[in-house]
Design a protein around this motif. Structure first.
Motif, mmCIF file in Angstrom:
data_model
loop_
_atom_site.group_PDB
_atom_site.id
_atom_site.type_symbol
_atom_site.label_atom_id
_atom_site.label_comp_id
_atom_site.label_asym_id
_atom_site.label_seq_id
_atom_site.Cartn_x
_atom_site.Cartn_y
_atom_site.Cartn_z
ATOM 1 N N PHE A 102 41.991 -15.203 -2.059
ATOM 2 C CA PHE A 102 40.756 -15.898 -1.694
ATOM 3 C C PHE A 102 39.842 -16.046 -2.907
ATOM 4 C CE2 PHE A 102 36.363 -15.662 0.027
ATOM 5 C CZ PHE A 102 36.353 -16.896 0.672
ATOM 6 N N LEU A 103 39.734 -14.986 -3.724
ATOM 7 C CA LEU A 103 38.879 -15.000 -4.908
ATOM 8 C C LEU A 103 39.687 -15.386 -6.133
ATOM 9 C CD1 LEU A 103 36.798 -11.746 -4.391
ATOM 10 C CD2 LEU A 103 36.093 -14.094 -3.924
ATOM 11 N N SER A 104 39.077 -16.179 -6.998
ATOM 12 C CA SER A 104 39.734 -16.585 -8.232
ATOM 13 C C SER A 104 39.145 -15.868 -9.452
ATOM 14 C CB SER A 104 39.605 -18.097 -8.415
ATOM 15 O OG SER A 104 40.109 -18.507 -9.662
ATOM 16 N N GLU A 105 37.803 -15.824 -9.528
ATOM 17 C CA GLU A 105 37.175 -15.283 -10.739
ATOM 18 C C GLU A 105 35.745 -14.858 -10.451
ATOM 19 O OE1 GLU A 105 36.504 -16.747 -15.398
ATOM 20 O OE2 GLU A 105 37.477 -18.063 -13.937
ATOM 21 N N PHE A 106 35.284 -13.840 -11.192
ATOM 22 C CA PHE A 106 33.898 -13.403 -11.153
ATOM 23 C C PHE A 106 33.327 -13.517 -12.555
ATOM 24 C CE2 PHE A 106 30.771 -9.937 -11.781
ATOM 25 C CZ PHE A 106 29.782 -10.436 -10.955
ATOM 26 N N ARG A 107 32.098 -14.045 -12.670
ATOM 27 C CA ARG A 107 31.466 -14.222 -13.976
ATOM 28 C C ARG A 107 30.055 -13.653 -13.966
ATOM 29 N NH1 ARG A 107 33.233 -20.564 -15.036
ATOM 30 N NH2 ARG A 107 35.441 -20.117 -15.391
ATOM 31 N N PHE A 108 29.641 -13.121 -15.105
ATOM 32 C CA PHE A 108 28.280 -12.610 -15.254
ATOM 33 C C PHE A 108 27.839 -12.834 -16.684
ATOM 34 C CE2 PHE A 108 31.291 -9.237 -16.042
ATOM 35 C CZ PHE A 108 30.831 -8.614 -17.184
ATOM 36 N N GLY A 109 26.517 -12.930 -16.899
ATOM 37 C CA GLY A 109 26.040 -13.165 -18.251
ATOM 38 C C GLY A 109 24.538 -13.282 -18.334
ATOM 39 N N LEU A 110 24.073 -13.863 -19.446
ATOM 40 C CA LEU A 110 22.655 -14.071 -19.740
ATOM 41 C C LEU A 110 22.446 -15.515 -20.162
ATOM 42 C CD1 LEU A 110 21.865 -10.903 -21.901
ATOM 43 C CD2 LEU A 110 20.993 -11.367 -19.603
ATOM 44 N N SER A 111 21.262 -16.052 -19.841
ATOM 45 C CA SER A 111 20.931 -17.389 -20.317
ATOM 46 C C SER A 111 19.462 -17.449 -20.709
ATOM 47 C CB SER A 111 21.233 -18.443 -19.243
ATOM 48 O OG SER A 111 20.400 -18.274 -18.116
ATOM 49 N N ALA A 112 19.164 -18.328 -21.658
ATOM 50 C CA ALA A 112 17.777 -18.604 -22.050
ATOM 51 C C ALA A 112 17.254 -19.681 -21.121
ATOM 52 C CB ALA A 112 17.714 -19.059 -23.495
ATOM 53 N N GLN A 113 16.084 -19.445 -20.537
ATOM 54 C CA GLN A 113 15.541 -20.407 -19.572
ATOM 55 C C GLN A 113 14.774 -21.512 -20.261
ATOM 56 O OE1 GLN A 113 14.535 -19.427 -15.601
ATOM 57 N NE2 GLN A 113 12.452 -20.164 -15.847
ATOM 58 N N ASP A 114 15.287 -22.726 -20.114
ATOM 59 C CA ASP A 114 14.635 -23.942 -20.590
ATOM 60 C C ASP A 114 14.088 -23.806 -22.020
ATOM 61 O OD1 ASP A 114 14.258 -26.584 -19.877
ATOM 62 O OD2 ASP A 114 12.176 -26.274 -19.292
ATOM 63 N N PRO A 115 14.938 -23.437 -22.998
ATOM 64 C CA PRO A 115 14.419 -23.186 -24.352
ATOM 65 C C PRO A 115 13.840 -24.414 -25.041
ATOM 66 C CG PRO A 115 16.815 -23.226 -24.349
ATOM 67 C CD PRO A 115 16.390 -23.268 -22.916
ATOM 68 N N TRP A 116 14.207 -25.617 -24.585
ATOM 69 C CA TRP A 116 13.696 -26.834 -25.220
ATOM 70 C C TRP A 116 12.571 -27.467 -24.414
ATOM 71 C CZ3 TRP A 116 19.162 -26.574 -24.300
ATOM 72 C CH2 TRP A 116 19.880 -26.101 -25.392
ATOM 73 N N GLY A 117 12.191 -26.856 -23.310
ATOM 74 C CA GLY A 117 11.167 -27.446 -22.449
ATOM 75 C C GLY A 117 9.792 -27.366 -23.079
#
Length: 198
Positions: free
Chosen positions: A41-56
């Protein structure tokens, strides 16, 4: 008490070993009647960090998001390798802003294309709900002005497979109402994620 701990440890080891053996059998399509693999049923799990709207410009907060995503197995498969690339995996995920700014949850479909055995690119399309403010002139919120909810969400990634189970990828995602509301501020995040394939 010591015997109880030993028994618990042995059961844990046995469970982990049997789960690992099942996963190997499923990947090799063996160990099941008529040589067919038990679908996962499950294929993959992902986790991480992102910068929010750095060009806004409006509401730029220079903050970070914790991200998580679950990809489900393809609903069906194709015998032709080329055709199978066009069958997407459903996904569900979320992005939590660590400073209490705009967070969102999303769902959609993901298409993955292998460039080499270890390098891949992918794109996804779907929708998202968020806790951002609805209008630019809302004086009661410091969150992004996204016009309405839900929004359209699209993303693109470039990744590298480190092993049969682990991968890393760089991802850019964009949320927008595509002009369906009066305000169409949009939100673009960029980040890195780690993936574990089952």
């Amino acid at each position: 008490m010591r015997a109880s701990k030993a028994l618990s440890f042995n059961l844990l080891v046995l469970l982990m070993g049997s789960t690992g053996a099942f996963a190997v059998d499923a990947r090799n399509q063996s160990g099941f009647p008529n040589g067919t693999a038990q679908p996962s049923f499950l294929s993959e799990f992902r986790f991480g960090l992102s910068a929010q709207d750095p060009w806004g410009s409006e509401g730029r907060d220079d903050s970070a998001n914790l991200t998580g995503e679950i990809l489900l197995a393809k609903p069906f498969t194709a015998s032709d390798l080329f055709t199978s690339y066009f069958i997407p995996r459903p996904h569900i995920g979320g992005s939590l802003n660590v400073d209490g700014n705009t967070s969102f949850a999303y769902t959609g479909l993901t298409w993955t294309f292998d460039l080499t055995p270890s390098v891949f690119v992918e794109g996804s399309l779907g929708g998202a709900v968020h806790n951002g403010k609805g209008h630019v002139n809302n004086p009661f919120s410091d969150r992004q002005s996204l016009g309405c909810s839900p929004l359209f969400r699209e993303s693109g990634s470039v990744g590298v497979r480190l092993s049969a189970n682990w991968s890393v990828m760089a991802t850019v995602e964009h949320l927008s109402n595509a002009g369906t509301c009066s305000d169409n501020r949009g939100l673009t995040n960029i980040g890195a994620r780690v993936g574990y394939s089952f």
